[in-house]
Design an enzyme around this catalytic site. Structure first.
Site, PDB file in Angstrom:
ATOM      1  N   GLU A  14       0.876  -1.169   0.000  1.00 29.64           N
ATOM      2  CA  GLU A  14       0.000   0.000   0.000  1.00 29.64           C
ATOM      3  C   GLU A  14       0.912   1.216   0.000  1.00 29.64           C
ATOM      4  O   GLU A  14       1.669   1.423   0.946  1.00 29.64           O
ATOM      5  CB  GLU A  14      -0.918  -0.036   1.225  1.00 29.64           C
ATOM      6  CG  GLU A  14      -2.012   1.014   1.191  1.00 29.64           C
ATOM      7  CD  GLU A  14      -1.662   2.227   2.007  1.00 29.64           C
ATOM      8  OE1 GLU A  14      -1.174   3.219   1.409  1.00 29.64           O
ATOM      9  OE2 GLU A  14      -1.855   2.192   3.226  1.00 29.64           O
ATOM     10  N   CYS A  18      -3.163   7.576   5.433  1.00 31.79           N
ATOM     11  CA  CYS A  18      -3.158   7.101   4.042  1.00 31.79           C
ATOM     12  C   CYS A  18      -4.301   7.705   3.242  1.00 31.79           C
ATOM     13  O   CYS A  18      -4.278   7.668   2.013  1.00 31.79           O
ATOM     14  CB  CYS A  18      -3.286   5.580   3.997  1.00 31.79           C
ATOM     15  SG  CYS A  18      -2.113   4.683   5.024  1.00 31.79           S
TER      16      CYS A  18
END
Length: 526
Positions: free
Chosen positions: A265, A302
């Protein structure tokens, strides 16, 4: 407890190397107590081989055994008490309340995976019984289920020192699947990593599991991580971090004699689309919420929104001024480390120097430490379409507002987006009905689509998807949050014409685990 600064390899503390490093308090730039030894190649080899040796026994543990182990890890983490919170705050610059909340998320996701493992149906057991009388050929007995991949390398993240680190979601899901873990601690919080490692080791011992089920290696350079990814015992990688770091690991894993999956990620600018009626009716409310979402955690989540598309022919000037006013009231705050602060300032400088991009709002400046100042930029959709460099993530408390253009240009902007973790739409029911074509495009661009909520904050639940098309992640078919994450570390295995006693319990005729299964094409409950 007293930190040792050593690796934790299959339950043993080791320090074979001579090079050391220290954690740094980002609030003042001072080095923290305890020298940590950087792992040597031989220590990495030892950790990976121990994981390989432990795999067979750990794979064959019962669901109840693995579930109890995961719950024990959660208990041991909580037993660290204030020692963990204090060290984590010192290494990350994050406030105690945030760390306590993150600790809760960490232990709760361990317990959630324990529930999934204990229930057992995640293995997707399928049984097609034999039919020896079938013409023109007899039908064999065919059964399949998901089985663990093997040892997993997990890389700790900088922005979530607990929930995406040594005992975070990657570790929890890998252990739940039956895969040993070798964790690479993040160099920004080595003490936190060691404390968590002691908790996991204690749980391993209490569960009487092979010691190689878990190891921790530390290091402040790239060597140890690369040694780990290239080691033949490692069968998968979990990573949360930068695009550069994730793609480097991905390349290394694919250059192996036996390529392995890397679930990386790597960040996202999480575009937000504000539709016309929502802007007109709730502009001030959205401006305030947007500012809070962009600057939450000093923009180091994020999912902070870094790109905002405003509707054609809307009152975008008033909205821009409202957001700029909100930004001016944001205090500077400590960022996670010097490298992240410097990268943020570099990204801001890139935007500041970009053609036809205007700085329209700034937060207060900081004093001392590695502080980040909120910045708001504005540009036209024409500018974005001319060069989509504005889509590149700037990890920190900044965002870019894009306005003007036509409806077709808005749709074209959506088509040109790369992969993101989230895409958000703010709209009334009428807006959303009139923009079905936009929603259809955006479904291809993110792992999570959100309506009338901001993207910061990720619910840990069965249906969550924290992933997305490249470059947000290296594999858009997976998630790093939620119980689907367990599927990353398993593969389907088929057993044909096996005697019942040789089958894994999930596939045996009498269903001793009492799980949901598909039998001859029909889903059946126990």
């Amino acid at each position: 407890m007293t930190l040792t600064g050593k690796q934790y390899i299959a339950g043993e503390a080791t320090a074979a190397g001579s090079r050391t490093f220290r954690g740094i308090n980002p609030a003042n730039g001072e080095k923290l107590a305890t020298d940590f030894y950087a792992a040597t190649e031989s220590e990495v080899d030892c950790a990976a081989r121990a994981a390989g040796n432990a795999f067979g026994a750990f794979r064959d543990t019962t669901p109840a055994q693995r579930a109890n182990f995961l719950r024990s890890v959660a208990e041991e983490i909580m037993a660290l008490g204030d020692t963990l919170v204090e060290r984590c705050c010192a290494e990350s610059g994050l406030p105690a309340g945030r760390i306590q909340g993150e600790r809760g998320r960490t232990v709760n996701q361990l317990r959630l995976f324990a529930d999934v493992v204990e229930e057992g149906s995640w293995v997707d057991a399928r049984i097609d019984r034999a039919n020896p009388d079938r013409e023109p050929l007899p039908k064999p007995d065919v059964r399949s289920m998901l089985r663990p991949l093997g040892p997993v390398a997990v890389f700790g993240a900088s922005n979530f020192p607990l929930a995406f680190s040594v005992a975070g979601g990657d570790t929890a899901s890998a252990l739940a699947a039956g895969c040993p873990v070798v964790a690479k601690g993040h160099p920004s919080h080595p003490g936190t990593c060691e404390l968590i490692a002691t908790a996991i080791n204690s749980a391993v011992q209490k569960a009487e599991l092979p010691a190689g089920v878990f190891s921790l290696i530390q290091g402040d350079d790239h060597d140890s991580g690369m040694w780990l990814v290239k080691h033949p015992a490692i069968q998968a990688v979990g990573f949360t971090g930068s695009y550069g770091g994730g793609t480097a690991l991905f390349r290394a894993a694919n250059e192996r004699k036996q390529p392995i999956p890397v679930y990386a990620e790597m960040g996202s600018s999480n575009p937000v689309f504000i539709l016309p009626n929502a802007l007109r009716e709730r502009g001030q409310e959205i401006a305030k919420g947007l500012t809070q979402s962009v600057t939450l955690g000093v923009g180091q989540f994020c999912t902070n929104p870094g790109l905002v598309f405003l509707p054609p022919n809307g009152d975008t000037d008033a909205f821009t001024q409202a957001v700029a006013t909100e930004f001016r009231g944001v205090d500077a705050a400590v960022m996670l480390n010097e490298r992240i602060r410097d990268a943020y300032e570099s990204g801001v400088d890139r935007l500041r120097g970009a053609d036809r991009v205007e700085l329209v709002g700034e937060g207060a400046t900081g004093n001392g430490g590695y502080t980040g100042q909120a910045r708001l930029f504005a540009a036209s959709i024409d500018r974005y379409l001319a060069d989509t460099d504005l889509e590149e993530e700037v990890f920190g408390p900044s965002s870019v507002l894009l306005s003007g253009g036509s409806r077709e240009q808005l749709l074209e902007s959506a088509r040109r987006l790369g992969g993101h973790l989230t895409v958000t739409l703010f709209g009334t029911p009428e807006d959303l009905e009139q923009h079905r074509d936009l929603i259809t495009i955006l479904e291809q661009k993110a792992g999570r689509l959100i309506i009338n909520n901001f993207p910061t904050g990720v619910e840990v639940c069965h249906s969550m998807v924290h992933g997305g098309p490249f470059p947000a992640t290296t594999d858009s078919r997976t998630t790093s949050v939620g119980t689907r994450a367990i599927l990353r570390f398993a593969r389907p295995v088929c057993f044909q014409n096996f005697p019942d006693q040789l089958l894994p319990p999930a596939l045996r005729e009498k269903n001793p685990l009492s799980i949901h299964r598909m039998i001859d094409g029909v889903r059946q409950v126990p």
